[in-house]
Design a protein around this motif. Sequence first.
Motif, short mmCIF file in Angstrom:
data_model
loop_
_atom_site.label_atom_id
_atom_site.label_comp_id
_atom_site.label_asym_id
_atom_site.label_seq_id
_atom_site.Cartn_x
_atom_site.Cartn_y
_atom_site.Cartn_z
N LYS A 236 0.77 -1.13 -0.02
CA LYS A 236 0.04 0.17 0.07
C LYS A 236 0.51 1.28 -0.07
O LYS A 236 0.65 2.25 -0.75
N ASP B 8 2.59 1.40 -3.38
CA ASP B 8 1.53 2.05 -4.43
C ASP B 8 1.48 3.36 -4.40
O ASP B 8 1.04 3.99 -5.46
N LYS B 9 1.42 3.99 -3.30
CA LYS B 9 1.05 5.32 -3.05
C LYS B 9 2.33 6.49 -3.41
O LYS B 9 1.91 7.23 -4.12
N TYR C 294 4.12 3.30 -7.50
CA TYR C 294 3.25 2.85 -8.50
C TYR C 294 2.25 3.87 -9.02
O TYR C 294 2.11 3.95 -10.13
N SER C 295 1.41 4.44 -7.95
CA SER C 295 0.57 5.56 -8.45
C SER C 295 1.20 6.55 -9.42
O SER C 295 0.47 6.97 -10.32
N LYS C 296 2.58 7.04 -9.19
CA LYS C 296 3.17 7.98 -9.89
C LYS C 296 3.50 7.46 -11.16
O LYS C 296 3.28 8.33 -12.09
N ALA D 260 2.89 -2.80 -10.68
CA ALA D 260 2.73 -1.29 -10.56
C ALA D 260 1.19 -1.18 -11.13
O ALA D 260 0.51 -0.13 -11.25
N ARG E 2 1.86 5.05 -12.88
CA ARG E 2 0.51 5.16 -13.70
C ARG E 2 0.02 6.62 -14.15
O ARG E 2 -0.28 6.69 -15.14
N SER E 3 0.17 7.59 -13.20
CA SER E 3 -0.04 8.86 -13.57
C SER E 3 0.72 9.45 -14.86
O SER E 3 0.24 9.88 -15.68
N GLY F 84 -2.56 7.31 -16.67
CA GLY F 84 -3.70 7.10 -16.11
C GLY F 84 -4.56 6.15 -16.52
O GLY F 84 -5.25 5.79 -15.71
#
Length: 823
Positions: free
Chosen positions: A319, A322-323, A326-328, A358, A330-331, A335
């Motif tokens: 978690k 991912d925060k 990974y989220s960066k 990711a 994907r963005s 996205g």
Amino acid sequence: MNLVEMLEASVETHRERVAMQHKVNGQYVALTYEQLWEKILATAAGLQEIGVREGDKVALWAESSPDWAICDFACMAIGAVVAPIYPTLPRDAVTYILQNAEARFLLVGHWKLLEKLMDEENHLPEGLEGTVLLEDLGLARFPSSFPLYALKALQNHGQQRLAASQSPIAQPRPPQEIFPNIPSSALATIVHTSGTSGQPKGVMLTHQNLISNVKAITRVVPVYPEDKALSYLPLSHIFERTVGLFTPLLFGASIAYAESIDTIRDNLLEIRPSILVTVPRLLEKVYAGILENLEHAPKAVRPLLEKGMGERPSPLAHKVVDKLVYSKIRSALGGQMRLVVSGGAGLASNIAKFFSRAGIPIVEGYGMTETAPVIAVNPLEDARPGFVGKPIPGVEVRLAEDGELLVRGPNVMQGYYRQPEATEETIDEEGWLHTGDLAEIIDGYIRIVDRKKNILVLATGKNVAPFPIENALTLSPAVSDAVLIGDGKPYVTCLLVPDFEVLKTRFDDVSDGNTTALLQRPDVLAWLDAEIVKAVAPFAAFERPKRALLLRQPFSMESGELTPTLKVKSRLLTMRYEQEIERMYHSPSKDVLLIGSGGQTGDGDDSEHHDTTDGTAHWIETDAIEDKEPAQENSKPATRSRLRRALFIGGGTLGALVVASGIALAATHPQNVKKLSDELNIGHTLSQIQTHNNGISQNNAQIVKEMDKAGTLSGASAVMNQQLGGLYQGIGKEDKTLQCLNGLSLQEVNLSNSFGQYANSIHGNLLNIAANSSSQNHALSQMNELTQELRQTAARLNEINQEMGGKLNTAKADSQQLANEMP
């Protein structure tokens, strides 16, 4: 059915949907399927107007754009054969392709390319009858007598021709009667190979070759009308043309063209694609950049991030990663990325796993120009990182006796244009295409080992596959490019380009691009050496490079060192740096890093580097030892065994050499044997050698006997026993000190538990902040108080650590005193 008819069917279904987008004056402009089709028909009619006929070879030399695709389909609509050319190729390579393909017409992107192609007398290569500029700019630079047309003017003429043929005045005819009926067996394109190991060969692909490939691909990896693809690879390459152009258009999806490789980051955010067709090099650089950033993360956070990025992270660790990570990613990819298709070269399994964790599935495939191009692909629902997937439907594969992958199916080329001998060497009588790749097939999945011609056969007889090692090196943040060397050599070395941007950032370099000065810094060399050692550690000792020739400039397409799909031309580089490579083995200069030395470089003097006459033996011995489990340092039996072996070999070899020399002389000059025997008194000499050997054997036995005595002394010495007793007493005296240290350690554990409690409290407050915005101010106040307590606790911990350090220093001094008292 041919490719043009398949596109027409897609146009009928998706007429108002966006087919393509490209930048005009800084803004993306859309082209619907209906508009795309109208431009294709107008261009085809215009090409007929200037004399292009069915079967003609038309070269297409331009950067990727909607116009490239329009010209491609327009040529195929009238039965012409397209010969694509990479826009980055130099003049001589372009000339070769034009002449090899027997091109009558050239469609060129802009006037600068055309000027590059012209000779000193402003003449184009022989055989060209007409040229079309895809841009209007630059027409005035060429004489009016020059057979040059602008694409827009050509399309206008084509529209008029179509209108006239369908007007009430003229006999009306539908487009299918204006253009010839092209069978699926007709030649659609001649695609020249990248030429990594010689002159490019023209691969002949039919409409059926390409259509069968598109249909088979989408049975494994479906494409939907809602998909948006971002295209940045050259359409001149069959991978991008089949997977990135034909496949999306024939299924109603949309394609947006990136402005360039430099703007792809911005274009991803603008388009927000669901599909990206790429080569591994881009993914490798993204991954290496993330690892580099991870090294700069706070030490307290780094272990959690590393654990979270591992194969089996805890839910909390995943978690957090991912925060934060990974989220960066994907963005940054827009996205909405549904899948990334990787091809053109091998992809490291750890990179595929990383992106999959990711939330960005990587679909790795395998193919070659000769197979239109896809042979195998990993299914989305059951991908295996490290493998290139299963054969696509309709394609057969098997392994030859030497492990080479053989392929047969409807996607296999018709042959090499004007090269029947090369065709016969590649496709056998049963229709099996010999790929030249060594592979393994496990549970139906294919794993590519390396190209047969790339395998390095060392002087020791061992084989080394360069790709996995080169890939491991380039994944290091310290390395930009690497090429393994070692064929016929005693050990492996490499050509290596450091990542100078990373070096400058890491070492605060302000030398304004002076890479030579940067690579003379001991701290830079030490870090570079450590990164190389770490990167190649998983490989066998004989596979690891022992030296690296540090190059100052990255490989590039402009220098001819990279193909347009960013693959390294290893053979060209080996020839280009031939002299430097020889010196690296025999007399390494300061440009050569001695890997594993802590950052030392060569000095041009080989006296200490074991690469003279005995160099091969030195490296064989090293590799043989490193391949086994390490022996204990005080293993006396092993030492005695090696000594016996060395003494025996040393004495015996001398006698054997003399005898062998005598036999060779007798065989070649029997008439001189009697005379030479009398002069040298060989019998007496051999008798002396035997006497010396006997003496050596006696000395050897005496040495072994003395070593055995030395081995028993340590257990028989009474003085040593007394001193050991004193040592035990001394250790007992330190018991109280150790107990004190243990107490301090317990305090540190308690403090660590306190940290955990505080961290849990902070985590709870953060969750409360996220869940209930009304309590944010209160939670922040609590966090401030907890932060103050953490500061105080950290100060106390620092005091305890200092106290522990003092106690440890005292214990060390007492132990040293005891050691000094021992004999």
